[in-house]
Structure formats: C-alpha cells, structure tokens
Design a protein around this motif. Sequence first.
Motif, PDB file in Angstrom:
ATOM      1  N   GLY A   1      -6.378  11.185 -16.485  1.00 25.18           N
ATOM      2  CA  GLY A   1      -7.477  12.134 -16.364  1.00 25.18           C
ATOM      3  C   GLY A   1      -8.732  11.662 -17.047  1.00 25.18           C
ATOM      4  N   LYS A   2      -9.891  12.080 -16.484  1.00 23.58           N
ATOM      5  CA  LYS A   2     -11.196  11.660 -16.991  1.00 23.58           C
ATOM      6  C   LYS A   2     -12.124  12.840 -17.201  1.00 23.58           C
ATOM      7  N   THR A   3     -11.559  14.032 -17.414  1.00 21.32           N
ATOM      8  CA  THR A   3     -12.384  15.226 -17.595  1.00 21.32           C
ATOM      9  C   THR A   3     -12.536  15.626 -19.056  1.00 21.32           C
ATOM     10  N   GLY A   4     -11.779  15.004 -19.941  1.00 20.60           N
ATOM     11  CA  GLY A   4     -11.781  15.420 -21.333  1.00 20.60           C
ATOM     12  C   GLY A   4     -10.746  16.482 -21.633  1.00 20.60           C
ATOM     13  N   GLU A   5     -10.082  17.005 -20.590  1.00 19.01           N
ATOM     14  CA  GLU A   5      -9.026  17.997 -20.757  1.00 19.01           C
ATOM     15  C   GLU A   5      -7.666  17.338 -20.509  1.00 19.01           C
ATOM     16  N   TYR A   6      -6.586  18.095 -20.733  1.00 19.47           N
ATOM     17  CA  TYR A   6      -5.275  17.588 -20.358  1.00 19.47           C
ATOM     18  C   TYR A   6      -5.310  17.217 -18.874  1.00 19.47           C
ATOM     19  N   GLY A   7      -4.791  16.038 -18.538  1.00 20.08           N
ATOM     20  CA  GLY A   7      -4.844  15.590 -17.158  1.00 20.08           C
ATOM     21  C   GLY A   7      -3.581  14.875 -16.740  1.00 20.08           C
ATOM     22  N   TYR A   8      -3.179  15.103 -15.488  1.00 23.52           N
ATOM     23  CA  TYR A   8      -1.969  14.488 -14.936  1.00 23.52           C
ATOM     24  C   TYR A   8      -2.235  14.100 -13.482  1.00 23.52           C
ATOM     25  N   ASP A   9      -1.836  12.901 -13.111  1.00 18.58           N
ATOM     26  CA  ASP A   9      -1.904  12.445 -11.722  1.00 18.58           C
ATOM     27  C   ASP A   9      -0.477  12.330 -11.202  1.00 18.58           C
ATOM     28  N   LEU A  10      -0.219  12.976 -10.065  1.00 17.94           N
ATOM     29  CA  LEU A  10       1.110  13.004  -9.491  1.00 17.94           C
ATOM     30  C   LEU A  10       1.123  12.240  -8.171  1.00 17.94           C
ATOM     31  N   VAL A  11       1.869  11.163  -8.129  1.00 17.08           N
ATOM     32  CA  VAL A  11       2.075  10.430  -6.880  1.00 17.08           C
ATOM     33  C   VAL A  11       3.338  11.006  -6.248  1.00 17.08           C
ATOM     34  N   ILE A  12       3.150  11.727  -5.131  1.00 18.13           N
ATOM     35  CA  ILE A  12       4.230  12.468  -4.485  1.00 18.13           C
ATOM     36  C   ILE A  12       4.519  11.866  -3.113  1.00 18.13           C
ATOM     37  N   ARG A  13       5.791  11.787  -2.766  1.00 21.70           N
ATOM     38  CA  ARG A  13       6.140  11.345  -1.421  1.00 21.70           C
ATOM     39  C   ARG A  13       5.530  12.283  -0.386  1.00 21.70           C
ATOM     40  N   SER A  14       5.036  11.741   0.707  1.00 19.42           N
ATOM     41  CA  SER A  14       4.298  12.528   1.691  1.00 19.42           C
ATOM     42  C   SER A  14       5.106  13.703   2.228  1.00 19.42           C
ATOM     43  N   GLU A  15       6.410  13.502   2.418  1.00 18.75           N
ATOM     44  CA  GLU A  15       7.220  14.592   2.964  1.00 18.75           C
ATOM     45  C   GLU A  15       7.366  15.753   1.991  1.00 18.75           C
ATOM     46  N   ASP A  16       7.107  15.511   0.699  1.00 14.58           N
ATOM     47  CA  ASP A  16       7.194  16.564  -0.313  1.00 14.58           C
ATOM     48  C   ASP A  16       5.828  17.094  -0.733  1.00 14.58           C
TER      49      ASP A  16
ATOM     50  N   ASP B   1       0.859  -1.177   0.000  1.00 16.03           N
ATOM     51  CA  ASP B   1       0.000   0.000   0.000  1.00 16.03           C
ATOM     52  C   ASP B   1       0.899   1.233   0.000  1.00 16.03           C
ATOM     53  N   LEU B   2       0.817   2.065  -1.034  1.00 15.59           N
ATOM     54  CA  LEU B   2       1.691   3.229  -1.148  1.00 15.59           C
ATOM     55  C   LEU B   2       1.274   4.391  -0.243  1.00 15.59           C
ATOM     56  N   ARG B   3       0.049   4.322   0.275  1.00 19.48           N
ATOM     57  CA  ARG B   3      -0.344   5.325   1.270  1.00 19.48           C
ATOM     58  C   ARG B   3      -0.052   4.761   2.658  1.00 19.48           C
ATOM     59  N   PRO B   4       0.286   5.572   3.665  1.00 19.93           N
ATOM     60  CA  PRO B   4       0.328   7.035   3.659  1.00 19.93           C
ATOM     61  C   PRO B   4       1.679   7.626   3.282  1.00 19.93           C
ATOM     62  N   GLU B   5       2.611   6.816   2.782  1.00 23.15           N
ATOM     63  CA  GLU B   5       3.929   7.340   2.417  1.00 23.15           C
ATOM     64  C   GLU B   5       3.868   8.214   1.169  1.00 23.15           C
ATOM     65  N   HIS B   6       2.756   8.129   0.417  1.00 19.73           N
ATOM     66  CA  HIS B   6       2.594   8.927  -0.796  1.00 19.73           C
ATOM     67  C   HIS B   6       1.209   9.568  -0.812  1.00 19.73           C
ATOM     68  N   GLU B   7       1.094  10.670  -1.533  1.00 18.77           N
ATOM     69  CA  GLU B   7      -0.185  11.321  -1.778  1.00 18.77           C
ATOM     70  C   GLU B   7      -0.388  11.462  -3.279  1.00 18.77           C
ATOM     71  N   LEU B   8      -1.653  11.545  -3.669  1.00 12.53           N
ATOM     72  CA  LEU B   8      -1.997  11.671  -5.080  1.00 12.53           C
ATOM     73  C   LEU B   8      -2.633  13.033  -5.319  1.00 12.53           C
ATOM     74  N   ILE B   9      -2.035  13.803  -6.212  1.00 14.56           N
ATOM     75  CA  ILE B   9      -2.522  15.128  -6.594  1.00 14.56           C
ATOM     76  C   ILE B   9      -2.781  15.102  -8.094  1.00 14.56           C
ATOM     77  N   SER B  10      -3.873  15.713  -8.527  1.00 13.78           N
ATOM     78  CA  SER B  10      -4.171  15.717  -9.960  1.00 13.78           C
ATOM     79  C   SER B  10      -4.255  17.144 -10.498  1.00 13.78           C
ATOM     80  N   LEU B  11      -3.931  17.276 -11.769  1.00 16.25           N
ATOM     81  CA  LEU B  11      -4.054  18.536 -12.504  1.00 16.25           C
ATOM     82  C   LEU B  11      -4.910  18.287 -13.736  1.00 16.25           C
ATOM     83  N   HIS B  12      -5.846  19.192 -14.000  1.00 14.95           N
ATOM     84  CA  HIS B  12      -6.726  19.057 -15.158  1.00 14.95           C
ATOM     85  C   HIS B  12      -6.945  20.426 -15.789  1.00 14.95           C
ATOM     86  N   GLY B  13      -7.156  20.438 -17.096  1.00 10.00           N
ATOM     87  CA  GLY B  13      -7.491  21.677 -17.767  1.00 10.00           C
ATOM     88  C   GLY B  13      -6.696  21.870 -19.045  1.00 10.00           C
ATOM     89  N   PRO B  14      -7.161  22.760 -19.929  1.00 13.24           N
ATOM     90  CA  PRO B  14      -6.463  22.988 -21.199  1.00 13.24           C
ATOM     91  C   PRO B  14      -5.051  23.555 -21.027  1.00 13.24           C
TER      92      PRO B  14
END
Length: 385
Positions: free
Chosen positions: A185-200, A138-151
Amino acid sequence: MRCLGWSSWAQRMLPPRFARPTPSWTRSWGIAVSIEDEYRSVRYGAALSRMDHVGLLRIRGDDALDAVDAVCSGDLWVRDGRMLQTLILDERGQPVADVYVCPDYDACILMVEGMTTEQFSTCLARNADPDLEIALEDLRPEHELISLHGPYAWEVLSKWLTPDIIGLPYLSFYGFDRGTCFRAGKTGEYGYDLVIRSEDAQDARRELLELVRSVGGSEVSLGTLDLCALENGFFSVRNGSVEGLTPVELQLQWRLSARKQFPGSAAIEARRATGISRRLTYFVARDGVNPGDQVRGPDAPVGEVMAAAFSPGIGGVVGTVLLDIPVAYPGIDEFFVPNEGSAQPIRTVSSPLIVNRSLLVNPHHHSYATREDVLNPPMWEGSLP
C-alpha cells in the motif's frame, strides 16, 4: 454532499472546506460515490479498489532473482516472503516503472506499474544474461489484483481471511487457498494487495465489499489512491511528468544501487557529476494551482508545478513543485503562482503532510466499533498560505 454511514466525529475531523461545490462521482457496484466519500473511506474506514493498472508477473527458475536484478535500479537484498520497492529506468535515467520485487523460493513475483508485460519482456531480453535459466509468466488474466486500504482494512481482512493477518509485517506476503496476500500500500494507511484467481475474484470482491461497507467504507477509484499517495510522499508514475528527470531530482536515490550497473546507471552518474539545478519539493495552497503552472519568487521564476490535486483532508491543494536548488526546501511561503489578475500563494512543506489515522489505530486494542475511543488529532496540523 452525501455521507455514507459516517459518524459525526469523522465529519468534525475534516476541514470545513471538505465539501466541494461540484463533487466528482464514481460508481461502486451500482452506487454513486463522490470522490470526497471515497477519500473518507481510505482515511477513516476501509476502501476496496481494483488494481487493473498493475502488471502481475512471475519469473521462475534458479536464476530468477539474478534476472530481475539486471533490470532493476536497486540492490535486491530481500529474502523469500518479503517485498522490496525499486524502479526500472530508461537509458536516460528516467523512471519508467515502479516495481515491487517479491522473491518466492524458486520464483520471483513482480508487481509493476508503468510498464506492460511486453515492455518488461523486452527490457529483460536486452539487459539480462541470455544464459540465465528463467521463464517469464504473465499472471493475468488467470489472476486479478484487489487492494484494501484504510485504518480498518486489517479488520476487514481478518474477518474475510484470518485474524492472523494483523501480524503480517509491512512489505511481506503469504499464500492462501485462493491466492496471495501482500502487505503493502501507498496511501499511508494499512494496505493489502490480494492476488486472487480469476474464478474466485467475483465472489471475493462481493464478500470484501460487504465487509468494507460494514466499517463505513466503499469501493474507490485510482485517482483517490493517487491523491492519498501524494499526501504521503509516495512516488507514482502518474503523479506528474518525469520527462527529463532522474531519481536524483525526484529524491529517489535510496532506490539506486551504488554497486552494480543497471539500465540508466550511466545517465545517473553523469547527472551526479554535473549536478542538478532543480529538486522535487512538496507544497500546499488554497486553490488555483495546476500541473504545469510556473512558480515565482519575489524577484524571478523559481520552478514549475509537477502535480497538484485538491485534498479534502487538508482543505486545499497539495502537490509537488520542481524548484531551483537554492530554494528547494520546506517551510518557504514566499512563492506564488501567477494567475489572471492575481497571485496564488503556495507554501513548501515536508511529507507526509497529514496524520494518518492508521498511526493511531492498534489492531490489538481497537476496532471500528470502538473507533470513538481512538485519539483523533486534526488530520492536517499545518496552515494554508
């Protein structure tokens, strides 16, 4: 309604009914942001979102992909560094999880919506060969997931990470010093999911949000992302109940393997043999339509509303309806939802319902600063019944 840093062209491109009489509000780093502003961020700028509802798992070992193949409904014909969308079904053939499978050399990363780590572990133990040499992490809680969406999500990420990001193909990923970037991404726009280490993660969110605001965006809620996914025909385990429904009714047979057995495959074959009586279809309406509402034709009931939400881009309600097979087609405007003393017309349509701005933005030629040069046809080219 407040508009945060939006030029007049963005206002003009949205329907007159964009402003709701009583907007909903969320909070973005101490700043109140309406759902309408969130929607505008996704559709015209960039949006940041915490994806705490998504499970992050990694299966290590030489047999990692074989283990995943045993529980997923699709054929895992995917090479290292690429991603594949698939499902996990229960024994009745109903989708219980929406999954990205991401092979990474001697491991396989999974992004799972709809199923906890414990539930996935149980499913794996029940269906995978016990002799397979694997280790589930399980990559959590050592990592968090942040997403970016939009043109202009690509512009944000190119400044924060690397300009090379604009060349990352859809459904692929690569690692960097603070984590892993997934082009999804599932919005129809440019999408990125970032798996980041929790300390960062805290610094990363702060830096990204500053960049997002520089292109007219904001932090957005899961509800806004679900609405954008609904407009584009993406399946979501949250957009309507799947009780009693299989991928056959949900128009998701492209995620089913025809060569292997998987959890729920017997139920799928039985459903195909008997045939289905209803099928999921998209619709639009002006107002007054809610999940669970009965849909009627001129002479009799023809279906039930599964999902419905107000779309600022369309200026009305968008959703899905489970219709009787003889009438489960787009382009029909003879249906209505009976309300107290009135009947609310609906029209069936094809997805995607809108013209996503990302289709018009070329990262090699455009930027948020030159957005006035981008062609901007109406987001919704249809009409409401």
